[in-house]
Design a protein around this motif. Structure first.
Motif, PDB file in Angstrom:
ATOM      1  N   ALA A 200       0.923  -1.004   0.178  1.00  0.00           N
ATOM      2  CA  ALA A 200       0.188  -0.220   0.364  1.00  0.00           C
ATOM      3  C   ALA A 200       0.263   1.056   0.120  1.00  0.00           C
ATOM      4  N   THR A 201       2.405   1.119   0.735  1.00  0.00           N
ATOM      5  CA  THR A 201       3.053   2.723   0.878  1.00  0.00           C
ATOM      6  C   THR A 201       3.303   2.627  -0.562  1.00  0.00           C
ATOM      7  N   LYS A 202       4.293   1.636  -1.205  1.00  0.00           N
ATOM      8  CA  LYS A 202       4.146   1.503  -2.378  1.00  0.00           C
ATOM      9  C   LYS A 202       3.554   2.498  -3.718  1.00  0.00           C
ATOM     10  N   GLN A 203       2.702   1.430  -3.574  1.00  0.00           N
ATOM     11  CA  GLN A 203       1.964   2.191  -4.044  1.00  0.00           C
ATOM     12  C   GLN A 203       1.467   3.231  -4.377  1.00  0.00           C
ATOM     13  N   TRP A 204       0.817   3.842  -2.889  1.00  0.00           N
ATOM     14  CA  TRP A 204       0.889   5.352  -2.164  1.00  0.00           C
ATOM     15  C   TRP A 204       0.893   6.024  -3.253  1.00  0.00           C
ATOM     16  N   LYS A 205       3.231   5.799  -2.531  1.00  0.00           N
ATOM     17  CA  LYS A 205       3.911   6.910  -3.672  1.00  0.00           C
ATOM     18  C   LYS A 205       3.972   6.891  -4.828  1.00  0.00           C
ATOM     19  N   VAL A 242      -9.568   6.648  -3.281  1.00  0.00           N
ATOM     20  CA  VAL A 242      -8.158   6.942  -2.493  1.00  0.00           C
ATOM     21  C   VAL A 242      -8.681   7.416  -1.458  1.00  0.00           C
ATOM     22  N   LEU A 243      -9.352   7.924  -1.112  1.00  0.00           N
ATOM     23  CA  LEU A 243      -9.928   8.530   0.577  1.00  0.00           C
ATOM     24  C   LEU A 243     -10.363   7.105   1.715  1.00  0.00           C
ATOM     25  N   GLY A 244     -10.850   6.223   0.845  1.00  0.00           N
ATOM     26  CA  GLY A 244     -10.939   5.100   1.773  1.00  0.00           C
ATOM     27  C   GLY A 244      -9.827   3.736   1.442  1.00  0.00           C
ATOM     28  N   GLY A 245      -8.770   4.206   0.742  1.00  0.00           N
ATOM     29  CA  GLY A 245      -7.854   3.647   1.118  1.00  0.00           C
ATOM     30  C   GLY A 245      -6.284   4.319   2.190  1.00  0.00           C
ATOM     31  N   LEU A 246      -6.505   5.783   2.286  1.00  0.00           N
ATOM     32  CA  LEU A 246      -5.704   6.035   2.553  1.00  0.00           C
ATOM     33  C   LEU A 246      -6.299   6.448   4.698  1.00  0.00           C
ATOM     34  N   ALA A 247      -7.697   6.007   4.115  1.00  0.00           N
ATOM     35  CA  ALA A 247      -8.505   6.234   6.187  1.00  0.00           C
ATOM     36  C   ALA A 247      -7.531   4.624   6.090  1.00  0.00           C
ATOM     37  N   GLU A 248      -8.160   3.285   5.369  1.00  0.00           N
ATOM     38  CA  GLU A 248      -7.195   2.484   6.338  1.00  0.00           C
ATOM     39  C   GLU A 248      -5.524   2.060   6.369  1.00  0.00           C
ATOM     40  N   LEU A 249      -5.033   2.435   5.505  1.00  0.00           N
ATOM     41  CA  LEU A 249      -3.707   3.188   5.672  1.00  0.00           C
ATOM     42  C   LEU A 249      -3.289   3.103   6.400  1.00  0.00           C
ATOM     43  N   HIS A 250      -3.987   4.038   6.850  1.00  0.00           N
ATOM     44  CA  HIS A 250      -4.225   5.313   8.398  1.00  0.00           C
ATOM     45  C   HIS A 250      -3.508   4.248   9.671  1.00  0.00           C
ATOM     46  N   HIS A 254      -0.643   3.712  10.485  1.00  0.00           N
ATOM     47  CA  HIS A 254      -0.489   5.410  11.326  1.00  0.00           C
ATOM     48  C   HIS A 254       0.731   6.349  10.998  1.00  0.00           C
ATOM     49  N   ASN A 255       0.916   6.081   9.516  1.00  0.00           N
ATOM     50  CA  ASN A 255       1.628   7.434   8.775  1.00  0.00           C
ATOM     51  C   ASN A 255       0.900   8.678   8.716  1.00  0.00           C
ATOM     52  N   ALA A 256       2.064   9.899   9.537  1.00  0.00           N
ATOM     53  CA  ALA A 256       1.519  11.484  10.158  1.00  0.00           C
ATOM     54  C   ALA A 256       1.344  11.845   8.407  1.00  0.00           C
ATOM     55  N   SER A 257       1.011  11.585   7.748  1.00  0.00           N
ATOM     56  CA  SER A 257       1.122  12.317   6.298  1.00  0.00           C
ATOM     57  C   SER A 257      -0.413  11.952   5.597  1.00  0.00           C
ATOM     58  N   ASP A 258      -0.498  10.277   5.722  1.00  0.00           N
ATOM     59  CA  ASP A 258      -1.850  10.256   5.195  1.00  0.00           C
ATOM     60  C   ASP A 258      -3.364  10.996   5.307  1.00  0.00           C
ATOM     61  N   LEU A 259      -3.643  11.493   6.074  1.00  0.00           N
ATOM     62  CA  LEU A 259      -4.807  12.013   6.356  1.00  0.00           C
ATOM     63  C   LEU A 259      -4.868  13.392   6.086  1.00  0.00           C
ATOM     64  N   PRO A 260      -3.867  13.936   6.535  1.00  0.00           N
ATOM     65  CA  PRO A 260      -3.709  15.426   5.852  1.00  0.00           C
ATOM     66  C   PRO A 260      -4.155  15.291   4.431  1.00  0.00           C
ATOM     67  N   LEU A 307     -13.025   7.795   5.470  1.00  0.00           N
ATOM     68  CA  LEU A 307     -12.549   8.630   5.427  1.00  0.00           C
ATOM     69  C   LEU A 307     -13.188   9.499   7.184  1.00  0.00           C
ATOM     70  N   HIS A 308     -14.373   9.638   7.436  1.00  0.00           N
ATOM     71  CA  HIS A 308     -14.954  10.371   8.057  1.00  0.00           C
ATOM     72  C   HIS A 308     -15.019   9.982   9.664  1.00  0.00           C
ATOM     73  N   SER A 309     -15.037   8.320   9.450  1.00  0.00           N
ATOM     74  CA  SER A 309     -14.873   7.123  10.961  1.00  0.00           C
ATOM     75  C   SER A 309     -14.089   7.787  11.414  1.00  0.00           C
ATOM     76  N   VAL A 310     -12.624   7.865  10.585  1.00  0.00           N
ATOM     77  CA  VAL A 310     -10.942   7.523  10.870  1.00  0.00           C
ATOM     78  C   VAL A 310     -10.801   9.141  11.320  1.00  0.00           C
ATOM     79  N   ALA A 311     -11.472  10.342  10.261  1.00  0.00           N
ATOM     80  CA  ALA A 311     -10.868  11.257  10.650  1.00  0.00           C
ATOM     81  C   ALA A 311     -12.416  12.726   9.784  1.00  0.00           C
ATOM     82  N   PRO A 312     -12.737  12.857  11.584  1.00  0.00           N
ATOM     83  CA  PRO A 312     -14.515  13.029  10.911  1.00  0.00           C
ATOM     84  C   PRO A 312     -13.906  15.087  11.066  1.00  0.00           C
TER      85      PRO A 312
END
Ligand SMILES: *[C@@H]1O[C@H](CO)[C@@H](O)[C@H](O)[C@H]1NC(C)=O
Ligand SMILES: *[C@@H]1O[C@H](CO)[C@@H](O)[C@H](O)[C@H]1NC(C)=O
Ligand SMILES: *[C@@H]1O[C@H](CO)[C@@H](O)[C@H](O)[C@H]1NC(C)=O
Ligand SMILES: *[C@@H]1O[C@H](CO)[C@@H](O)[C@H](O)[C@H]1NC(C)=O
Ligand SMILES: *[C@@H]1O[C@H](CO)[C@@H](O)[C@H](O)[C@H]1NC(C)=O
Ligand SMILES: *[C@@H]1O[C@H](CO)[C@@H](O)[C@H](O)[C@H]1NC(C)=O
Ligand SMILES: *[C@@H]1O[C@H](CO)[C@@H](O)[C@H](O)[C@H]1NC(C)=O
Length: 367
Positions: A200-205, A242-250, A254-260, A307-312
């Motif tokens: 996931a990290t490799k694909q997101w980069k 991509v929002l769902g993917g970033l929420a699941e990856l977070h 817990h990579n600090a850059s995903d949610l912003p 995403l809202h469920s992870v970062a309302p």
């Protein structure tokens, strides 16, 4: 003196209009299209079927009604058994890879049709079915689909990503967002967590530097032959997956850059897609949405909810609520609770695709 029993009786004789009751009514309508022999929903296509199954699973996860759970489990079991008969191109998978299928616990190749996005939709659908039931075969099917997709890595662009299908001519957003999201979902469910976090990290980069995200933080359809953003349509689902993917990856890493990053994309998407009443709208509405585009908005809203469920964020809640209310009030045939393609109304085209997509909004609106 009034009997304290009377008001209770009156209240229970009128069905309450709640987010749950609306979604349940939509489920009853959805199942009028379900075909037990094909395991699919009449009037919509193969990949749309995966999304019909996903919205059913999403409802079962938030609604404790026994009939909803039983309906979901019955559909999963039946579709798992007979669904592959409806695969439009059952032979378009990697024979080299699947010649060793006997070593695998399940035959995921049954769900592959050579369009890698379609394949990934079925992976997400079986992950959702696993979430409801805990049945390991469903998760293993999703893992097998992911393995076959990972054989398509890398595309010709930027030494990463995957092509849209087995002909290897087009690198597009949807397939790459799905590949990312499947990996991120598996990271939270499979035992080999690190393997999926790394993918996931490799694909997101790769995705973030691919050019698919434009200067406005919205996501175009794909890349040109020389690997530049092709400027094609801003489909709602491409702003969502991509929002769902970033929420699941977070959740997994817990990579600090995903949610912003997810927040920037979500806000840009809302600016591009929501009308003045916060209702999501597709650019092809009202009359030009093809049998794929009719599915897109529900996918956006389902992932915005994740995403809202992870970062309302109030802005997400407003869009989800307004879209669901508009679907119910302006986009529904009141005689049979079937839901159409134009969420702002009037109803217009109705089939299992428009309906399941709008049902995603009703399910997302459940607290
Ligand atoms: C739904 O079914 C699953 C699997 O049988 C069970 O674990 C779960 O508790 C059920 N949920 C509800 C709300 O009945
Ligand atoms: C098929 O799978 C094999 C084994 O994993 C892999 O080496 C090969 O590159 C794949 N072929 C295609 C066309 O994806
Ligand atoms: C966090 O995410 C960024 C951006 O995708 C990436 O460059 C970095 O390697 C990630 N960190 C870890 C520890 O995975
Ligand atoms: C994404 O790419 C942009 C440059 O296009 C960079 O500024 C940003 O740090 C990247 N974000 C992540 C999370 O990798
Ligand atoms: C970004 O937004 C501006 C203002 O709406 C628009 O003119 C421009 O075409 C957009 N760029 C892309 C790549 O969509
Ligand atoms: C829908 O997408 C599939 C690939 O997933 C494609 O083969 C088909 O032609 C598309 N249908 C329409 C009506 O555009
Ligand atoms: C959501 O919609 C309902 C109407 O169905 C309304 O009563 C409620 O205030 C809305 N909530 C939010 C957060 O907008």
């Amino acid at each position: 003196m009034l009997s304290p029993v009377l008001p209770l009786l009156l209240a229970s004789s009128v069905a309450a209009d709640t987010a749950v009751s609306r979604a349940e009514a939509a489920l009853s309508a959805l199942q009028t299209w379900y075909n037990g022999e094909t395991g699919m929903w009449n009037t919509c296509g193969w990949w749309n079927g995966a999304n019909c199954m996903t919205v059913l699973a999403e409802l079962a996860l938030v609604d404790d009604a026994t009939w909803v759970n039983d309906t979901a489990k019955g559909v999963f079991a039946n579709t798992y058994a007979v669904g592959p008969k409806a695969n439009p191109y059952p032979d378009r998978h990697n024979e080299t890879y699947y010649s060793s299928a006997s070593k695998r616990s399940v035959d995921a190749s049954l769900w592959l049709d050579g369009s890698y996005d379609d394949d990934a939709w079925w992976a997400l659908a079986w992950i959702a079915a696993y979430d409801v039931t805990g049945i390991q075969e469903y998760l293993d099917t999703a893992k097998g689909i992911f393995e076959s997709l990972s054989n398509a890595w890398p595309s010709k662009c930027g030494n990463g990503g995957i092509d849209s299908d087995y002909t290897h001519v087009y690198v597009n957003a949807v397939t790459n967002e799905l590949f990312f999201s499947v990996a991120a979902h598996l990271a939270n469910r499979a035992s080999d967590r690190k393997y999926y976090i790394d993918w996931a990290t490799k694909q997101w980069k790769w995705f973030n530097s691919s050019g698919l995200i434009n200067e406005n933080y919205t996501i175009n359809d794909g890349l040109t032959n020389d690997c530049k953003n092709n400027g094609a349509a801003l489909w709602s689902y491409n702003q969502g997956i991509v929002l769902g993917g970033l929420a699941e990856l977070h959740r997994a890493a817990h990579n600090a850059s995903d949610l912003p990053t997810a927040k920037k994309i979500a806000k840009a998407a809302i600016a591009a897609l929501a009308d003045d009443n916060n209702v999501i709208r597709e650019s092809c509405e009202p009359d030009d949405c093809d049998a794929n585009a009719t599915q897109f908005k529900g996918i956006f809203i389902r992932n915005l909810k994740l995403l809202h469920s992870v970062a309302p964020d109030d802005a997400y809640a407003k869009v989800i609520n307004a879209s669901a209310n508009s679907v119910w009030n302006n986009d529904r045939n009141a005689a049979n609770n079937q839901l159409g393609v134009v969420w702002a109304g009037p109803v217009g085209q109705i089939d299992a695709s428009t309906h399941s997509s709008a049902m995603d909004a009703l399910v997302a609106a459940i607290e």
